[in-house]
Design a protein around this motif. Structure first.
Motif, PDB file in Angstrom:
ATOM      1  N   ALA A  26     -63.056  11.721 -14.760  1.00 30.27           N
ATOM      2  CA  ALA A  26     -63.953  11.833 -15.908  1.00 30.27           C
ATOM      3  C   ALA A  26     -63.382  12.759 -16.981  1.00 30.27           C
ATOM      4  O   ALA A  26     -63.591  12.538 -18.183  1.00 30.27           O
ATOM      5  CB  ALA A  26     -65.315  12.339 -15.448  1.00 30.27           C
ATOM      6  N   LYS A  27     -62.631  13.781 -16.573  1.00 25.82           N
ATOM      7  CA  LYS A  27     -62.049  14.736 -17.511  1.00 25.82           C
ATOM      8  C   LYS A  27     -61.101  14.070 -18.499  1.00 25.82           C
ATOM      9  O   LYS A  27     -60.914  14.555 -19.628  1.00 25.82           O
ATOM     10  CB  LYS A  27     -61.323  15.823 -16.721  1.00 25.82           C
ATOM     11  N   ARG A  69     -61.347  10.839 -19.528  1.00 28.52           N
ATOM     12  CA  ARG A  69     -61.985   9.739 -20.255  1.00 28.52           C
ATOM     13  C   ARG A  69     -62.665  10.266 -21.522  1.00 28.52           C
ATOM     14  O   ARG A  69     -62.933  11.459 -21.651  1.00 28.52           O
ATOM     15  CB  ARG A  69     -63.010   9.038 -19.360  1.00 28.52           C
ATOM     16  N   ASN A  70     -62.931   9.344 -22.447  1.00 28.78           N
ATOM     17  CA  ASN A  70     -63.581   9.696 -23.723  1.00 28.78           C
ATOM     18  C   ASN A  70     -62.787  10.742 -24.500  1.00 28.78           C
ATOM     19  O   ASN A  70     -63.356  11.543 -25.244  1.00 28.78           O
ATOM     20  CB  ASN A  70     -65.009  10.207 -23.487  1.00 28.78           C
ATOM     21  N   ALA A  71     -61.484  10.731 -24.305  1.00 35.27           N
ATOM     22  CA  ALA A  71     -60.623  11.740 -24.911  1.00 35.27           C
ATOM     23  C   ALA A  71     -59.832  11.165 -26.087  1.00 35.27           C
ATOM     24  O   ALA A  71     -59.853   9.954 -26.338  1.00 35.27           O
ATOM     25  CB  ALA A  71     -59.663  12.295 -23.858  1.00 35.27           C
ATOM     26  N   VAL A 120     -63.371  16.973 -28.186  1.00 32.56           N
ATOM     27  CA  VAL A 120     -63.087  16.277 -26.927  1.00 32.56           C
ATOM     28  C   VAL A 120     -61.708  16.693 -26.415  1.00 32.56           C
ATOM     29  O   VAL A 120     -60.904  17.284 -27.139  1.00 32.56           O
ATOM     30  CB  VAL A 120     -63.130  14.739 -27.098  1.00 32.56           C
ATOM     31  N   VAL A 153     -59.794   0.934 -23.767  1.00 26.43           N
ATOM     32  CA  VAL A 153     -61.253   0.907 -23.850  1.00 26.43           C
ATOM     33  C   VAL A 153     -61.888   0.950 -22.465  1.00 26.43           C
ATOM     34  O   VAL A 153     -62.763   1.787 -22.196  1.00 26.43           O
ATOM     35  CB  VAL A 153     -61.728  -0.350 -24.620  1.00 26.43           C
ATOM     36  N   ALA A 180     -61.736   4.707 -22.012  1.00 23.51           N
ATOM     37  CA  ALA A 180     -62.825   4.894 -22.988  1.00 23.51           C
ATOM     38  C   ALA A 180     -62.376   5.821 -24.106  1.00 23.51           C
ATOM     39  O   ALA A 180     -63.080   6.768 -24.490  1.00 23.51           O
ATOM     40  CB  ALA A 180     -64.074   5.450 -22.290  1.00 23.51           C
ATOM     41  N   ALA A 181     -61.176   5.561 -24.642  1.00 22.06           N
ATOM     42  CA  ALA A 181     -60.572   6.441 -25.645  1.00 22.06           C
ATOM     43  C   ALA A 181     -61.473   6.573 -26.870  1.00 22.06           C
ATOM     44  O   ALA A 181     -61.995   5.588 -27.390  1.00 22.06           O
ATOM     45  CB  ALA A 181     -59.203   5.901 -26.060  1.00 22.06           C
ATOM     46  N   SER A 182     -61.642   7.808 -27.317  1.00 18.42           N
ATOM     47  CA  SER A 182     -62.409   8.035 -28.538  1.00 18.42           C
ATOM     48  C   SER A 182     -61.513   7.950 -29.766  1.00 18.42           C
ATOM     49  O   SER A 182     -61.987   7.634 -30.869  1.00 18.42           O
ATOM     50  CB  SER A 182     -63.096   9.405 -28.487  1.00 18.42           C
ATOM     51  N   HIS A 183     -60.231   8.207 -29.574  1.00 19.94           N
ATOM     52  CA  HIS A 183     -59.270   8.156 -30.674  1.00 19.94           C
ATOM     53  C   HIS A 183     -57.883   7.993 -30.050  1.00 19.94           C
ATOM     54  O   HIS A 183     -57.627   8.502 -28.951  1.00 19.94           O
ATOM     55  CB  HIS A 183     -59.330   9.452 -31.495  1.00 19.94           C
ATOM     56  N   PHE A 218     -62.914   2.752 -31.790  1.00 20.68           N
ATOM     57  CA  PHE A 218     -62.176   4.003 -31.615  1.00 20.68           C
ATOM     58  C   PHE A 218     -61.267   4.220 -32.825  1.00 20.68           C
ATOM     59  O   PHE A 218     -60.838   3.268 -33.485  1.00 20.68           O
ATOM     60  CB  PHE A 218     -61.366   4.025 -30.310  1.00 20.68           C
TER      61      PHE A 218
END
Length: 330
Positions: free
Chosen positions: A16-17, A19-21, A51, A116, A120-123, A152
């Motif tokens: 989780a750390k 992801r969304n990074a 993030v 994705v 789950a890349a934010s950028h 993203f």
């Protein structure tokens, strides 16, 4: 930071750390100043978005898959690359297994599945010449459009040039190391070139000559010039010693073709066998030579040691990264 850095193999089951990074994509062999420009942009974006920042890279290096008969001089094998990425402030690295099958992945499938779905890349941040997917169909423009469609952000970093206006590249670093010019290589890297390997038992001839050495076998692909270097040596417990190292085949004492890195640590006594240690190269002192017997060899070794001591006494860090890596202690 290094204690919490996550090195994850494969893009599935990503912690989780990671992801969304903000995701910086590249091979990052050498993590030189050009790579650091890409990673620095990612870190700035991560701070702005609040993030984490991670690197996405590939193992083995794609060139070793596409050109298997061509020896690739890896500057930073995966563990060393991870250590440098951690020192730069990233939270982790995702290492995707690069195979011929993976190379056939369609560009859009890579985006939708890996960037994705798995991350789950934010950028996403890449260099200007980044290509991906089957037939190298993906490029920064393709990625930017995919980001707009899938939600993203995308940033592209232009080529980074040195003070002389020459573009920095892993190829240039390899050329400098092959020539033995570790000082110029350090200027391109932004830190001193460093290798890591296990210390192994040798024939202990150096001990009988008054110069006991820590012997390390580097990968066969290493094209570092054979010769004598002023170095710093990091033991497994993190302590650092100045030293002088010989990299080559020891032509005065044996000629069996075996290439070793042999480091004489100043002011040290102890057993290093079996320890995973690092050697950082500061200056090329002279080529490897064949002497007419052991006496002139020992005399030259004393001169080499004195020169290395004097040189290392005046060393200062090249910059913040060099200081963080812990060798260029002023």
């Amino acid at each position: 930071m290094e204690d919490t850095f996550v090195r994850h193999q494969g893009s599935s089951a990503v912690p989780a750390k990671l992801r969304n990074a903000v995701v910086a994509i590249g091979n990052f062999d050498g993590v030189h100043r050009g790579h650091q420009a890409v990673l620095g942009s990612a870190l700035e974006t991560g701070r702005a978005l609040g993030v984490h920042v991670v690197a996405l890279t590939f193992e083995p290096h794609p060139r070793s898959i596409f050109q298997p008969d061509h020896k690739l001089f890896r500057l930073t094998p995966a563990p060393m690359r991870a250590r440098i990425l951690a020192a730069l402030g990233l939270e982790g690295v995702v290492e995707i297994a690069f195979t011929r099958d993976f190379a056939q992945t369609e560009a859009m499938d890579f985006v939708s599945t890996v960037l994705v779905g798995d991350l789950a890349a934010s950028h996403v941040v890449t260099g200007h010449n980044f290509h991906f997917g089957r037939g190298r169909a993906g490029n920064p423009e393709f990625l930017s459009q995919a980001g707009r469609d899938l939600g993203f952000g995308v940033s592209t970093v232009e080529p980074f040039s040195d003070e002389g206006g020459e573009v920095i590249s892993s190829t240039r670093v390899r050329e400098m190391l092959t020539a033995g010019d570790v000082a110029v290589a350090a200027g391109i890297l932004g830190y001193r070139y460093t290798v890591a390997a296990e210390v192994t038992a040798g024939k202990q001839l150096g001990r009988t000559l008054g110069f006991p050495t820590a012997n390390m076998a580097l990968p066969d692909s290493s094209d570092l010039r054979h010769g004598i270097y002023a170095v710093r040596f990091r033991r497994a417990d993190g302590t650092v010693h100045d030293g002088v190292a010989s990299f080559g085949r020891r032509p005065t004492v044996e000629n069996d073709g075996t290439v070793l890195l042999e480091t004489f640590l100043f002011d040290f006594e102890g057993d290093l066998y079996g320890q995973q240690c690092e050697v950082s190269f500061f200056s090329f002192l002279r080529p490897e030579l064949k002497f007419d017997g052991l006496d002139p060899l020992v005399a030259q070794m004393r001169t080499d040691a004195e020169e290395a001591r004097a040189l290392l006494a005046g060393v200062v860090p090249l910059g913040e990264l060099d200081a963080r890596l812990g060798f260029a202690i002023s």
